[in-house]
Design a protein around this motif. Structure first.
Motif, short mmCIF file in Angstrom:
data_model
loop_
_atom_site.label_atom_id
_atom_site.label_comp_id
_atom_site.label_asym_id
_atom_site.label_seq_id
_atom_site.Cartn_x
_atom_site.Cartn_y
_atom_site.Cartn_z
N THR A 170 -10.10 4.74 5.75
CA THR A 170 -10.32 4.17 7.46
C THR A 170 -9.59 5.78 7.84
O THR A 170 -9.75 6.59 8.59
CB THR A 170 -9.16 3.58 8.13
OG1 THR A 170 -8.65 2.89 6.78
CG2 THR A 170 -10.60 2.32 8.65
N ALA A 221 -13.65 -1.15 4.88
CA ALA A 221 -12.55 -1.30 5.16
C ALA A 221 -12.96 -2.61 5.85
O ALA A 221 -11.83 -3.67 5.18
CB ALA A 221 -11.96 -0.26 6.81
N SER A 276 0.99 -1.02 0.57
CA SER A 276 0.32 -0.35 0.18
C SER A 276 0.64 1.06 -0.08
O SER A 276 0.74 2.34 -0.93
CB SER A 276 -0.84 -0.04 1.09
OG SER A 276 -0.27 -0.44 2.32
N SER A 301 -5.53 -2.27 -0.93
CA SER A 301 -5.29 -2.25 -0.05
C SER A 301 -4.91 -0.13 0.21
O SER A 301 -5.05 -0.67 1.37
CB SER A 301 -3.45 -2.32 -0.20
OG SER A 301 -2.77 -2.70 -1.35
N LEU A 311 -8.22 0.17 1.59
CA LEU A 311 -8.54 -0.09 2.90
C LEU A 311 -8.35 1.21 4.01
O LEU A 311 -8.30 1.04 4.76
CB LEU A 311 -7.80 -1.43 3.15
CG LEU A 311 -7.81 -1.87 4.85
CD1 LEU A 311 -8.94 -1.66 5.08
CD2 LEU A 311 -7.15 -3.35 4.26
N TRP A 312 -6.83 1.70 3.21
CA TRP A 312 -6.22 2.45 4.08
C TRP A 312 -6.50 4.21 3.94
O TRP A 312 -7.21 5.23 5.50
CB TRP A 312 -4.79 2.18 3.74
CG TRP A 312 -3.99 3.80 4.71
CD1 TRP A 312 -3.44 3.73 5.63
CD2 TRP A 312 -3.18 4.81 4.43
NE1 TRP A 312 -2.47 4.90 6.22
CE2 TRP A 312 -3.26 5.40 5.32
CE3 TRP A 312 -3.77 5.85 2.73
CZ2 TRP A 312 -2.83 7.13 4.80
CZ3 TRP A 312 -3.50 6.99 2.69
CH2 TRP A 312 -3.05 7.74 3.24
N ARG A 354 -15.44 2.46 8.12
CA ARG A 354 -15.25 0.90 9.18
C ARG A 354 -16.15 -0.72 8.43
O ARG A 354 -15.38 -1.36 8.40
CB ARG A 354 -16.37 1.39 10.31
CG ARG A 354 -15.71 1.30 11.00
CD ARG A 354 -16.54 0.22 12.74
NE ARG A 354 -15.44 -0.12 13.15
CZ ARG A 354 -14.94 0.82 14.39
NH1 ARG A 354 -15.40 1.31 15.04
NH2 ARG A 354 -14.06 -0.96 15.18
N ALA A 356 -10.81 -5.68 4.03
CA ALA A 356 -9.72 -6.65 3.82
C ALA A 356 -10.63 -8.10 3.92
O ALA A 356 -9.39 -8.79 4.13
CB ALA A 356 -9.83 -6.18 6.06
#
Lengths: 343, 292
Positions: free
Chosen positions: B250, B262, B215, B243, B246-247, B259, B266
């Motif tokens: 958040t 994410a 990432s 990835s 996801l970062w 939330r 994941a």
């Protein structure tokens, strides 16, 4: 390589010829050797050499590009549109307030060292012991199982470690131990980091113990030592250089990890000031749960927001340069450690 | 080394031995537990979110209910591109180191460089990619900047795997090939590489897994946006991967259901990596069967 489709392994044809006629014919060469093949053979290594040299060039290229931007913070280079900073104000002060022109990166250096040190404190002993376990004590099924567990742990992306820390560990710790105070900081970062670097240490430690001559183990047991005595007094000292190498490489992984740590450490560049002000009775424990920052997390956090050429931006690149130079030092250290070992 | 008491095992030593065996078992079982809790928690959190809509919808920028379709595509696209870029160079460098470099200074130096590149933190590679491709070349945050920088991450692993796999080719095999009149290049291409192929392929799958999860590099080179089209094969558009998504969801905090997204992302990543892991195990078994 352009000749590969031409030359075929014609092993079957001459053999048929041999069985067909009584007389043994000369079957060599089976590989066709045209002029083109010989030319390709003579010059192809240059192509492979070029690939290798590209890797060397990349090492230099990364250094060059990072240096042009990182050093621009300290010297009036082309990439510098603001004022030039002095080395001492960047590396020796703890005050990081870029908007008011103060660029002390000591908090990040200290933060990186602290989180890496804490992670190694957990990961090095457990990793080395797991290495001994896999190499010398575990039954075969456990050995395979542990290898797979380590393969999976090393394969999990750092952002997934980060999200696990953020959504599972942080709330849990905050609820149970800290009376709902935020739990982000060194302790949780180091905890997650140690799980991330343990596979590296385990696999290198396992290799170290497996490559020891079995006579060491057998000899000490023949002298009446217990299994653990043999491990502790004989195998560990014998494997020491390679165990140190494993630890150093684990350190390298820990200090360079960015995303997972960034998600759980709290990203507070002023952590040193915050700790000075706190009047807690257990300062060490308090420090473990103070939101902090490291070299890598600060890069992730602030680099997208800065203008190219500003001192702020250049100092961030200088931090990257510092990380890169550190990597080189670590690799050279492993070389030095390995020199006595390779015989 | 201390001299050991020959043939004298004190009761304490026995106790220590038993105790330490217990400790080692507990540590090992502890790691298994960590992995199980970890994967279990990620899958459990993501499970309610995982459905066909989540996987096949475009992401939202401000509202809840977005999917991750372009991110899945970008992840796979970038992995394929970066492997395509690093495989030829890695193969070439690996062949040179295993077959041509000899055993002297040159090999040591190349190994040092490969090790350094392998140990370079991905954030440093990200900075390099950002200066070199995003800014100097003027490619901005794009698939091509991302793929090139990601290739730097793959390169040392592929080189190392190629070198090791080629070294494991039995000497007799190569000598037999020379005996049949082959040149060195023919021996490498026709005998050594096919023999080493399964090992290299295993390394390639592992590398793919690493590139898939990376990432830090992509945040700074491929950006945290998607082009808004699907499928978008253009190399010049920004390409946010799973990835990175996801970062960024958040850390941005603009999405009301960040939330859930994410957690779902994941879980998807873990599932894909588990499948990759099974593939590696399968390949590994194939190698063992052949070399037995």
């Amino acid at each position: 390589m352009n000749d590969s489709s031409e030359s075929t392994l014609a092993a079957t044809k001459p053999l048929d010829a041999v069985s067909g006629t009584k007389r043994i014919q000369p079957v060599l060469p089976v590989f066709r050797q045209s002029r083109l093949h010989r030319l390709a053979d003579r010059w192809s290594h240059l192509l492979f050499l070029a690939c290798s040299l590209l890797v060397v060039a990349l090492i230099g290229g990364i250094l060059f590009f990072l240096a042009t931007r990182g050093l621009a913070a300290f010297f009036p280079l082309a990439g510098n549109t603001g004022r030039t900073l002095s080395f001492s104000e960047v590396f020796l002060t703890t005050d990081w307030a870029p908007s008011s022109d103060r660029f002390g990166i000591l908090p990040f250096v200290a933060g990186s060292l602290a989180v890496t040190g804490l992670a190694l404190l957990v990961a090095a002993p457990t990793g080395i012991l797991t290495g001994v376990f896999i190499a010398k004590l575990a039954p075969p099924w456990m050995r395979t199982l542990m290898r797979q567990v380590m393969d999976l742990l090393v394969g999990i992306p750092s952002v997934v470690y980060g999200i696990f820390g953020l959504t599972v560990i942080l709330p849990l710790v905050s609820r149970t131990w800290l009376t709902n105070a935020p739990a982000s900081g060194f302790a949780i970062s180091a905890m997650i980091l140690s799980v991330m670097i343990v596979p590296t240490i385990v696999s290198l430690a396992t290799d170290a113990f497996e490559s020891l001559p079995p006579s060491l183990d057998e000899g000490s047991q023949a002298l009446g030592s217990s299994r653990w005595q043999a491990i502790w007094h004989v195998l560990m000292p014998a494997a020491k250089p390679r165990l140190l190498t494993a630890t150093v490489l684990g350190l390298g992984r820990a200090i360079g990890e960015a995303m997972a740590v960034q998600m759980v450490i709290g990203n507070n560049p002023q952590w040193i000031a915050l700790m000075r002000e706190s009047t807690d009775r257990a300062p060490f424990l308090r420090a473990l749960f103070t939101p902090a920052a490291t070299l890598t997390t600060e890069l992730v956090q602030e680099l997208p927001n800065t203008a190219a050429g500003s001192p702020w931006n250049n100092v961030l690149f200088a931090m990257g340069l510092l990380l890169y130079l550190l990597t080189m030092v670590l690799i050279l250290t492993t070389r030095r450690l390995g020199r006595g070992q390779e015989a | 080394m201390r001299t050991l008491p020959a043939l004298r095992t004190s009761p304490t030593a026995k106790h220590v031995d038993r105790l330490m065996r217990g400790v080692l078992w507990i540590i090992a079982l502890g790691f298994i537990a960590v992995l199980l809790i970890f994967v279990g928690a990620i899958l459990k959190q993501g499970w309610p979110v995982l459905n066909l809509g989540f996987l096949t919808k475009m992401p939202e920028t401000l509202d809840a209910g977005g999917g991750i379709k372009p991110q899945i595509f970008n992840s796979l696209y970038l992995v394929v591109l970066s492997l395509g870029l690093s495989l030829p160079v890695g193969l070439g460098a690996g062949i040179y180191m295993a077959e041509y470099a000899g055993k002297g200074r040159a090999l040591q130096f190349f190994r040092l460089c490969i090790e350094t590149l392998a140990a370079t933190p991905s954030i440093v590679l990200a900075l390099f990619g950002m200066i070199a491709f995003v800014q100097t070349m003027g490619w901005s945050f794009s698939i091509r900047s991302g793929a090139l920088t990601l290739a730097l991450l793959n390169l040392p692993v592929i080189t190392r795997v190629t070198e090791v796999s080629l070294q494991s080719v039995p000497r007799e095999l190569k000598e037999a090939c020379y005996g049949l009149g082959a040149t060195k290049l023919q021996t490498i291409l026709k005998v050594a590489l096919p023999y080493a192929a399964t090992g290299i392929l295993t390394g390639l799958v592992l590398t793919a897994g690493r590139a898939f999860g990376e990432s830090a590099i992509l945040v700074f080179t491929a950006g945290t946006n998607t082009s808004g089209q699907f499928p978008d094969f253009r190399l010049t558009v920004p390409g946010e991967t799973l990835s990175v998504h996801l970062w960024s969801v958040t850390s941005d905090g603009t999405l009301p259901d960040a939330r859930e997204i994410a957690a779902g992302t994941a879980a998807v990543m873990i599932l894909i990596l588990l499948i990759l892991n099974l593939l590696v195990r399968f390949l590994d078994r194939a190698i063992r069967r052949r070399t037995r």
